[in-house]
Design a protein around this motif. Structure first.
Motif, PDB file in Angstrom:
ATOM      1  N   GLY A 201       0.820  -1.212   0.000  1.00 16.51           N
ATOM      2  CA  GLY A 201       0.000   0.000   0.000  1.00 16.51           C
ATOM      3  C   GLY A 201       0.848   1.253   0.000  1.00 16.51           C
ATOM      4  O   GLY A 201       2.079   1.204   0.032  1.00 16.51           O
ATOM      5  N   SER A 202       0.185   2.393   0.005  1.00 19.49           N
ATOM      6  CA  SER A 202       0.869   3.665  -0.219  1.00 19.49           C
ATOM      7  C   SER A 202       1.744   4.125   0.926  1.00 19.49           C
ATOM      8  O   SER A 202       2.704   4.842   0.704  1.00 19.49           O
ATOM      9  N   ASN A 203       1.426   3.787   2.179  1.00 18.38           N
ATOM     10  CA  ASN A 203       2.237   4.202   3.312  1.00 18.38           C
ATOM     11  C   ASN A 203       2.411   5.718   3.344  1.00 18.38           C
ATOM     12  O   ASN A 203       3.474   6.218   3.665  1.00 18.38           O
ATOM     13  N   ALA A 204       1.390   6.445   2.948  1.00 17.81           N
ATOM     14  CA  ALA A 204       1.405   7.920   2.932  1.00 17.81           C
ATOM     15  C   ALA A 204       2.543   8.480   2.086  1.00 17.81           C
ATOM     16  O   ALA A 204       3.151   9.490   2.422  1.00 17.81           O
ATOM     17  N   THR A 205       2.856   7.828   0.979  1.00 13.62           N
ATOM     18  CA  THR A 205       3.898   8.299   0.075  1.00 13.62           C
ATOM     19  C   THR A 205       3.397   9.545  -0.649  1.00 13.62           C
ATOM     20  O   THR A 205       2.341   9.509  -1.279  1.00 13.62           O
ATOM     21  N   PRO A 206       4.118  10.657  -0.571  1.00 12.56           N
ATOM     22  CA  PRO A 206       3.657  11.888  -1.214  1.00 12.56           C
ATOM     23  C   PRO A 206       3.556  11.736  -2.730  1.00 12.56           C
ATOM     24  O   PRO A 206       4.441  11.176  -3.369  1.00 12.56           O
TER      25      PRO A 206
END
Length: 145
Positions: A61-66
């Motif tokens: 998943g994205s893991n809060a990647t900007p």
């Protein structure tokens, strides 16, 4: 899934050994019930149709990647290099990559030709050992009769 943009990954998935591709959370199904989505840690094949080069990575998943939108993926530098999309791809260059589930044969090929000698050698020794074990089993069965 079609990837049109590559963003820089977070530090936890940016190293070569991790083998992770970060995708938008809408593409990931943690419950493993939805076959239309990728499962966490599932092997995916990322292909560049322009030059035919491909890599295998584990979907996460994205893991809060900007900057990680629905049509983007966070790939490390080595993956970008292996796909041959150019080093300025992090600056927003338009591209077209295909992401799909990797077959067992895709995963086998990936580890057989892995750029890290430790992974590659371990895999090749395991395959040779399996072949020698099967030959020994066959010779042992012949000796019984």
């Amino acid at each position: 899934m079609i990837v049109k943009k590559i963003v820089k990954p977070a530090r936890d998935s940016a190293d070569f050994a991790s083998g992770i591709v970060r995708l938008h959370n809408s593409w990931i199904d943690a419950s493993k019930r939805n076959r239309d989505k990728f499962h966490r840690r599932e092997a995916v094949l990322i292909t560049n149709p322009d030059n035919g080069q491909s890599i295998v990575r584990m979907a996460m998943g994205s893991n809060a990647t900007p900057g990680l939108s629905r049509n983007a993926a966070a790939l490390d530098y080595d993956a970008v290099d292996a796909l041959g999309v150019g080093y300025n791809v992090y600056e927003g260059t338009a591209l077209h990559l295909l992401v799909k589930r990797a077959t067992p044969l895709d995963v086998f090929r990936h580890f057989w030709n892995h750029p890290d000698i430790g992974y590659r050698t371990a895999h090749q020794i395991a395959v040779v050992s399996l072949a020698m074990g099967l030959i020994g089993l066959g010779l042992g069965m012949v000796a019984l009769f």
